[in-house]
Design a protein around this motif. Structure first.
Motif, PDB file in Angstrom:
ATOM      1  N   THR A  28     -40.062 -35.125 -29.115  1.00 51.29           N
ATOM      2  CA  THR A  28     -40.387 -34.160 -28.074  1.00 51.29           C
ATOM      3  C   THR A  28     -39.806 -34.639 -26.752  1.00 51.29           C
ATOM      4  OG1 THR A  28     -42.214 -33.009 -26.955  1.00 51.29           O
ATOM      5  CG2 THR A  28     -42.613 -35.266 -27.613  1.00 51.29           C
ATOM      6  N   VAL A  33     -44.524 -39.581 -24.413  1.00 50.31           N
ATOM      7  CA  VAL A  33     -44.260 -39.943 -25.809  1.00 50.31           C
ATOM      8  C   VAL A  33     -42.993 -40.786 -25.848  1.00 50.31           C
ATOM      9  CG1 VAL A  33     -43.776 -39.066 -28.111  1.00 50.31           C
ATOM     10  CG2 VAL A  33     -45.369 -37.831 -26.634  1.00 50.31           C
ATOM     11  N   LEU A  36     -41.743 -42.749 -32.294  1.00 51.48           N
ATOM     12  CA  LEU A  36     -42.564 -42.791 -33.502  1.00 51.48           C
ATOM     13  C   LEU A  36     -42.165 -43.971 -34.359  1.00 51.48           C
ATOM     14  CD1 LEU A  36     -42.360 -39.097 -34.759  1.00 51.48           C
ATOM     15  CD2 LEU A  36     -44.280 -40.144 -33.617  1.00 51.48           C
ATOM     16  N   VAL A  62     -47.631 -42.899 -33.267  1.00 53.30           N
ATOM     17  CA  VAL A  62     -46.908 -42.439 -32.089  1.00 53.30           C
ATOM     18  C   VAL A  62     -47.072 -43.472 -30.982  1.00 53.30           C
ATOM     19  CG1 VAL A  62     -46.647 -40.551 -30.441  1.00 53.30           C
ATOM     20  CG2 VAL A  62     -47.458 -40.071 -32.751  1.00 53.30           C
ATOM     21  N   MET A  64     -47.163 -44.022 -27.229  1.00 54.31           N
ATOM     22  CA  MET A  64     -47.370 -43.189 -26.047  1.00 54.31           C
ATOM     23  C   MET A  64     -47.765 -44.057 -24.863  1.00 54.31           C
ATOM     24  SD  MET A  64     -49.520 -39.969 -27.645  1.00 54.31           S
ATOM     25  CE  MET A  64     -49.314 -38.949 -26.187  1.00 54.31           C
ATOM     26  N   LEU A  77     -51.550 -40.921 -36.254  1.00 54.12           N
ATOM     27  CA  LEU A  77     -51.752 -39.498 -36.558  1.00 54.12           C
ATOM     28  C   LEU A  77     -51.828 -39.328 -38.070  1.00 54.12           C
ATOM     29  CD1 LEU A  77     -49.341 -37.382 -34.307  1.00 54.12           C
ATOM     30  CD2 LEU A  77     -51.788 -37.622 -34.108  1.00 54.12           C
ATOM     31  N   ILE A 116     -46.143 -32.552 -36.131  1.00 54.57           N
ATOM     32  CA  ILE A 116     -46.406 -33.753 -35.329  1.00 54.57           C
ATOM     33  C   ILE A 116     -46.550 -33.382 -33.863  1.00 54.57           C
ATOM     34  CG2 ILE A 116     -45.440 -35.937 -34.522  1.00 54.57           C
ATOM     35  CD1 ILE A 116     -44.219 -36.257 -37.351  1.00 54.57           C
ATOM     36  N   VAL A 117     -45.630 -32.584 -33.352  1.00 52.82           N
ATOM     37  CA  VAL A 117     -45.667 -32.207 -31.930  1.00 52.82           C
ATOM     38  C   VAL A 117     -46.948 -31.440 -31.605  1.00 52.82           C
ATOM     39  CG1 VAL A 117     -44.554 -30.769 -30.164  1.00 52.82           C
ATOM     40  CG2 VAL A 117     -43.168 -32.251 -31.613  1.00 52.82           C
ATOM     41  N   LEU A 120     -49.993 -33.820 -31.327  1.00 53.80           N
ATOM     42  CA  LEU A 120     -49.996 -34.894 -30.338  1.00 53.80           C
ATOM     43  C   LEU A 120     -51.133 -34.673 -29.346  1.00 53.80           C
ATOM     44  CD1 LEU A 120     -46.212 -35.274 -29.444  1.00 53.80           C
ATOM     45  CD2 LEU A 120     -47.642 -36.930 -30.642  1.00 53.80           C
TER      46      LEU A 120
END
Length: 173
Positions: A28, A33, A36, A62, A64, A77, A116-117, A120
């Motif tokens: 993204t 972010v 991954l 992820v 972040m 996740l 996934i997006v 988040l």
């Protein structure tokens, strides 16, 4: 994670196991972010006459930025979803969000990326520390807020407050 429909038609009315490891370079354009770790995609594909159903389980970590401290943290996740791919559907058709039109090849990568997006978190922190405050603001508890609101009385209503207090005293006597 890409199969041709002719290849999948050989397994009509059967289930196919999906077990893939995927590495996404960028997921993204969000600034918080960072990336991954390896993404594990597992599931089962059920091949029908015109539809292919895929039960997916996606596990990834992820990287972040912490919303409070801006430190790099890892957010695991775990996503479970059921997606359908329809050969007869068109891009212009109004479809359920889990139904995707497919023409020649079934590609799971865009679907996994989207899942996934969408999953988040918007705000994530590992810090239990409450911010101290800044210029012209401070952090307070709900009790402190309630006390402050009780103390603030509109000057125009101060006479009414005194009437209420005297009325309460009369009731107690």
């Amino acid at each position: 994670m890409r199969w041709s429909l002719t290849q999948l038609k050989k397994f009509s009315n059967e289930s196919i196991a999906v077990n893939e490891k995927v590495q996404f370079k960028e997921i993204t354009d969000r600034k918080d972010v960072l990336g991954l770790s390896g993404t594990s995609v597992e599931g089962e594909m059920h091949v029908g006459a015109n539809r292919i159903g895929v039960a997916l389980t996606i596990d990834t970590v992820v990287h972040m930025l912490d919303s409070r401290t801006s430190e790099n943290i890892e957010v695991p996740l775990h996503i479970e979803s059921y997606e359908e791919f329809d050969e007869e559907a068109e891009e212009t058709d109004e479809l359920d969000e889990n139904v995707h039109p497919v023409t020649h090849t079934l590609d799971l990568e865009p679907v996994v990326r989207e899942l996934i997006v969408v999953n988040l978190p918007n705000v994530v922190t590992e810090s239990d520390e409450v911010p101290a405050g800044g210029s012209n603001w401070s952090v307070m508890t709900e009790d402190e807020l309630a006390d402050e609101e009780e103390q603030k009385v509109d000057p125009r209503l101060s006479k009414l407050k005194s009437l209420l207090e005297s009325d309460n005293e009369n009731k107690e006597d």
